[in-house]
Design a protein around this motif. Structure first.
Motif, PDB file in Angstrom:
ATOM      1  N   ARG A 209       3.557   0.487  -0.913  1.00 59.20           N
ATOM      2  CA  ARG A 209       3.835   1.335  -2.080  1.00 59.20           C
ATOM      3  C   ARG A 209       5.326   1.343  -2.447  1.00 59.20           C
TER       4      ARG A 209
ATOM      5  N   GLY B 175       8.995   3.039  -3.877  1.00 57.61           N
ATOM      6  CA  GLY B 175       9.737   4.274  -3.617  1.00 57.61           C
ATOM      7  C   GLY B 175       9.875   4.651  -2.161  1.00 57.61           C
ATOM      8  N   GLN B 176       9.675   3.714  -1.230  1.00 54.67           N
ATOM      9  CA  GLN B 176       9.689   4.069   0.184  1.00 54.67           C
ATOM     10  C   GLN B 176      11.073   4.014   0.812  1.00 54.67           C
TER      11      GLN B 176
ATOM     12  N   PRO C  55      12.471   2.428  -7.250  1.00 53.23           N
ATOM     13  CA  PRO C  55      12.390   3.885  -7.143  1.00 53.23           C
ATOM     14  C   PRO C  55      11.146   4.493  -7.783  1.00 53.23           C
ATOM     15  N   ARG C  56      10.264   3.668  -8.349  1.00 52.09           N
ATOM     16  CA  ARG C  56       9.034   4.222  -8.928  1.00 52.09           C
ATOM     17  C   ARG C  56       8.290   5.024  -7.872  1.00 52.09           C
ATOM     18  N   LYS C  57       7.849   6.223  -8.232  1.00 47.63           N
ATOM     19  CA  LYS C  57       7.200   7.117  -7.278  1.00 47.63           C
ATOM     20  C   LYS C  57       5.688   7.105  -7.481  1.00 47.63           C
ATOM     21  N   GLU C  58       5.008   6.447  -6.587  1.00 42.86           N
ATOM     22  CA  GLU C  58       3.551   6.402  -6.594  1.00 42.86           C
ATOM     23  C   GLU C  58       3.058   6.646  -5.179  1.00 42.86           C
ATOM     24  N   THR C  59       2.054   7.506  -5.032  1.00 42.74           N
ATOM     25  CA  THR C  59       1.489   7.715  -3.691  1.00 42.74           C
ATOM     26  C   THR C  59       0.507   6.614  -3.330  1.00 42.74           C
TER      27      THR C  59
ATOM     28  N   ASP D  59       2.886   7.335 -12.333  1.00 45.39           N
ATOM     29  CA  ASP D  59       4.312   7.426 -12.675  1.00 45.39           C
ATOM     30  C   ASP D  59       4.708   6.313 -13.636  1.00 45.39           C
TER      31      ASP D  59
END
Length: 440
Positions: A101, A103-104, A110-114, A141
């Motif tokens: 994933r 954003g880690q 920096p894209r924030k995805e769970t 996101d």
């Protein structure tokens, strides 16, 4: 919708009193004027035209189709051919999806995805049913406005231009199907494949970063017989050697702050591979692995075993000599073949290296052209990895697993229906007592 067909009589078929004969109809043979001409009526069958989805499916026995786009509603996969009665849940896939994933860390986008997955079908009471397994991951996101300039101008070395050349239309936001978010479906399916391989044959697949830009990890610093997932995951660049990991992170940081990017190499090893996987000629195991690996975004090269360096050796230097081990098994003293000979696995550790180019979307000014064919300059916006290789590690593991589980099932289907020749062959399956020791 109505249609007009111009009908003509067949030769020797007179008109009926009601008008022309129906298209395709014939008088019976006894009514034909010439007794020597025998025409037998045959019912016409509608022609079936079948169009297969181009490029979104891999596998013959374990068949995976990925779907979705970077800035659409979501992404995922459909797995067809998974054996029934395999214990499986979202948690089995989520481990590898978390490794993939965004954003880690500071050296990834920096894209924030769970990237939280949901199994929509193919599971009952925690077991696979043998029916298709659909896995879905929502996109949460998206920032489509970041791609306003890219809707007009092509990003150099990106798929923007070639998608237009091929289809005449494309999904601008996030790159659509050319985005690395497509690989979520592969990683989810690969997690299932890895579980089958581990539980059935004891096969273990591990990948790690062995090069970032000009920082090259010496091969003798990693023992492929003992390296562990914990060692690989101990740092954000996924290099099992701490000293070189810091050098790699420094190399990525140096270009990240300048709005630039670098490439690198992912090394993948496969331990405890059953013998006999792969087929001669067009379906050689290394050919299938190369196809799967090079289908990943940003890949530029593939080699296994001695690779291109083997071209500098003589035959006496390169050949892997055989010997009998303490268990009475035929082994090789060296492994320059990379665990594959004649396109078929020989039971030694498979090792391969996949080269990834620098990320093409960078925030530095570049010359390009617009979709309406005018020269221009572009500074790409959006959130992108300064180096793709840390996140590519689970992607490489996944596609290697998809190849091997498909080949395992092919080998079982062709060569294991009748008793094996124990003098020359080995079972594909782990002994039952060893299977019982593998955690589900």
């Amino acid at each position: 919708m109505a249609s007009n067909l111009c009908t003509k009589h067949f030769l020797g078929a007179p008109s009926s009193s009601d008008g022309p004969a129906r298209l395709g109809s014939l008088q019976s043979p006894r009514m034909l004027p010439s007794p020597s001409l025998q025409l037998h009526p045959r019912r016409s069958q509608p022609r079936r035209l079948e169009i297969q989805a181009a490029g979104s499916t891999y596998g013959t026995y374990f068949r995976v189709t990925t779907f979705g786009e970077s800035h659409g509603g979501g992404v995922g996969c459909v797995i067809d051919g998974c054996p029934p009665r395999l214990p499986l849940s979202e948690a089995d896939m989520q481990v590898d999806l978390d490794r993939r994933r965004p954003g880690q860390s500071r050296i990834t986008t920096p894209r924030k995805e769970t990237d939280t997955c949901k199994i929509a079908s193919g599971i009952a009471d925690g077991l696979t049913t043998g029916s298709p397994i659909k896995v879905e991951v929502p996109n949460t996101d998206q920032r489509g406005n970041d791609y306003s300039e890219m809707s007009q101008a092509y990003r150099p070395s990106h798929a923007d231009a070639t998608y237009d050349f091929k289809y005449g239309v494309r999904s601008v936001q996030g790159g659509g199907r050319s985005s690395a978010r497509e690989t979520i479906g592969r990683v989810a399916a690969g997690a299932v494949a890895k579980k089958i391989l581990k539980q059935y044959a004891g096969t273990e697949i591990l990948a790690y970063v062995s090069q970032v830009h000009n920082v090259v990890l010496p091969e003798n610093l990693v023992d492929h017989d003992t390296v562990t997932l914990d060692q690989i995951e101990s740092n954000i660049v996924r290099c099992p050697n701490p000293e070189y990991a810091e050098k790699m992170i420094g190399a990525i940081d140096a270009v990240r702050v300048k709005g630039d990017s670098v490439g690198g190499i992912v090394t993948c090893i496969v331990r405890n591979v059953p013998r006999g996987l792969g087929s001669p000629v067009f379906d050689k195991l290394e050919a299938e692995l190369a196809k799967a690996a090079l289908s990943l975004p940003a890949t530029k090269g593939f080699e296994f075993g001695s690779g291109f360096a083997g071209s500098f050796m003589t035959g006496s230097e390169h050949n892997d000599e055989f010997y009998m081990d303490e268990h009475g098994r035929v082994r090789t003293k060296t492994n320059r073949s990379g665990g594959i000979q004649g396109g078929i696995s020989n039971g030694e550790t498979i090792n391969m290296r996949i080269a990834f180019k620098p990320t093409s979307t960078i925030s530095r000014k570049q010359n390009t052209v617009t979709r309406d064919k005018h020269d221009t300059e572009l500074i790409a916006r959006g959130r992108h990895d300064p180096c793709v290789v840390p996140r590519a590690v689970p992607m490489v593991e996944a596609v290697v697993a998809l190849v091997l589980v498909d080949q395992l099932m092919a080998q079982y289907a062709q060569c294991m229906l009748f008793p094996i020749n124990p003098t020359l062959q080995e079972p594909l399956e782990l002994p039952q007592d060893e299977q019982a020791q593998i955690p589900l």
